[in-house]
Scaffold this active site. Structure first.
Site, PDB file in Angstrom:
ATOM      1  N   ASP A  14       0.861  -1.189   0.000  1.00 36.41           N
ATOM      2  CA  ASP A  14       0.000   0.000   0.000  1.00 36.41           C
ATOM      3  C   ASP A  14       0.895   1.237   0.000  1.00 36.41           C
ATOM      4  OD1 ASP A  14      -2.177   1.629   0.130  1.00 36.41           O
ATOM      5  OD2 ASP A  14      -2.729   1.148   2.192  1.00 36.41           O
ATOM      6  N   ASP A 108      -2.858   2.526  -6.089  1.00 42.27           N
ATOM      7  CA  ASP A 108      -1.835   2.603  -5.045  1.00 42.27           C
ATOM      8  C   ASP A 108      -1.748   1.393  -4.130  1.00 42.27           C
ATOM      9  OD1 ASP A 108      -4.285   3.134  -3.923  1.00 42.27           O
ATOM     10  OD2 ASP A 108      -3.550   4.670  -2.554  1.00 42.27           O
ATOM     11  N   GLU A 109      -2.445   0.310  -4.447  1.00 38.93           N
ATOM     12  CA  GLU A 109      -2.312  -0.878  -3.601  1.00 38.93           C
ATOM     13  C   GLU A 109      -2.594  -2.147  -4.394  1.00 38.93           C
ATOM     14  OE1 GLU A 109      -5.254  -1.546  -0.492  1.00 38.93           O
ATOM     15  OE2 GLU A 109      -6.541   0.004  -1.359  1.00 38.93           O
TER      16      GLU A 109
END
Length: 366
Positions: A14, A108-109
């Site tokens: 993350d 983003d993860e």
């Protein structure tokens, strides 16, 4: 101890305050300052907040006005999604150096299954460290990671040592980790559910574990079985490299509330064009069009229509959205309009089976 799928090593990576960190990376003047990506001082919603802003209670999905009230020095920055996508792709390339089993959740993860990996490294902990270091070297950004035997625990663990840290929960520590975990930190337990659990005397995993599956199902419906299993370390969802999209949409929040239907139709046309572009890129089509309207008093209304055939072009999407718009008279001026397309042609190919694999967890190197 009962847990699921005995030989898996899952990493959840993350990025730390991704959008805000990209803006601070590209603009040195913003570094060390409280910034919010999205919205402005008068209206809109915060898409992401820097850690400097979070100290003042600024959070994503917060009204810009509330964010500014919490942090008078807050700097609003326009989002640059092309730039975020560019960096996200660089990060994805790093993931693929280690495994093809990469399941992105957003820009983003992502989850990575490194049980069998391209480096032949038996330690998921060392792989996570290497990945985080490579991300820093290639992009200049920090990432956090959680490592464990399933997706649920890895996701929870990635939050423990944020920012720029990681947490491994090896098989022999899963039971204790979950029993001590505050119920609010269980992934998927939101504010409302947490309050309900508090009222039932459930504050940590240990109290959740003491409740029967029947009790949890009675109070939380289908989610009850999920809570019963995950607190025991049972979560059999696999890392899926090609996640099936269930819906696709776009929305716009306006700088000023609008009451003119002409202006609304103009905005809907722009939104329909954006959806058509995304549909072509994803190579999908759908049958159900949903119109989302948020009024100036923040009340939210949705209206849907299912067509007898799949659509992917803006003209049909727009015509259906217009029909939905005219279904009822406007109750107030409008601050947000959105269109989404669901019942996609990918759905018919999805046959998810959920086998409950409960077995004794073998201890192996993490």
């Amino acid at each position: 101890m009962e847990v699921g799928n005995i030989n898996r090593k899952i990493i959840h990576v993350d990025m730390d305050a991704f959008y805000a960190s990209v803006e601070q990376l590209d603009n040195p003047d913003l570094r060390g300052k409280p910034i919010a990506v999205g919205g402005n001082e008068e209206r809109g919603v915060v898409a992401a907040a820097s850690y400097e802003a979070r100290k003042f209670g600024v959070r994503s999905a917060m009204s810009s006005m509330v964010a500014k009230r919490n942090c008078p020095e807050l700097i609003f920055v326009k989002p640059r999604f092309d730039r975020y996508i560019e960096i996200s792709n660089q990060i994805r390339e790093i993931f693929l150096e280690y495994t093809n089993l990469v399941e992105p959740l957003s820009l983003d993860e992502a989850y990575l299954d490194v049980t069998e990996n391209k480096k032949g490294n038996p330690s998921a902990t060392m792989i996570a460290q290497e990945i985080r270091q490579k991300i820093k070297e290639k992009t200049g950004l920090n990432a956090s990671a959680g490592i464990s035997l399933n997706k649920f625990i890895a996701k929870v663990a990635s939050d423990i040592n944020k920012p720029n840290g990681q947490k491994t929960v090896p098989p022999e520590e899963v039971e204790e980790f979950l029993e001590k975990l505050e119920i609010r930190k269980f992934h998927g337990v939101g504010k409302v559910t947490a309050e309900k659990m508090f009222q039932l005397g459930i504050f940590k995993g240990i109290q959740l574990k003491q409740k029967s599956e029947e009790f949890l199902t009675e109070h939380f419906g289908k989610s009850g079985s999920h809570y019963y299993n995950v607190v025991r370390g049972v979560h059999t969802s696999e890392v899926k490299p090609n996640r099936i999209r269930k819906s696709l949409g776009a929305e716009r929040t306006f700088n000023e509330n609008i009451s003119s239907e002409i202006f609304m139709l103009e905005r809907l046309e722009n939104i329909a064009e954006e959806i058509e572009r995304r549909l072509k890129k994803s190579k999908v089509a759908g049958k159900t069009v949903t119109l989302k309207i948020k009024y100036s008093d923040f009340t939210l209304h949705t209206r849907s229509k299912t067509l007898p055939y799949f659509i992917a072009n803006k003209e049909v999407i727009l015509d259906t959205a217009k029909e939905l718009l005219y279904q009822e008279k406007m109750k107030n001026s409008v601050r947000l309009l959105g269109i989404s397309l669901s019942n996609l042609n990918t759905d018919k190919n999805v046959k998810e089976t959920h086998k409950k694999e409960i077995a004794m967890q073998l201890k192996f190197e993490f």
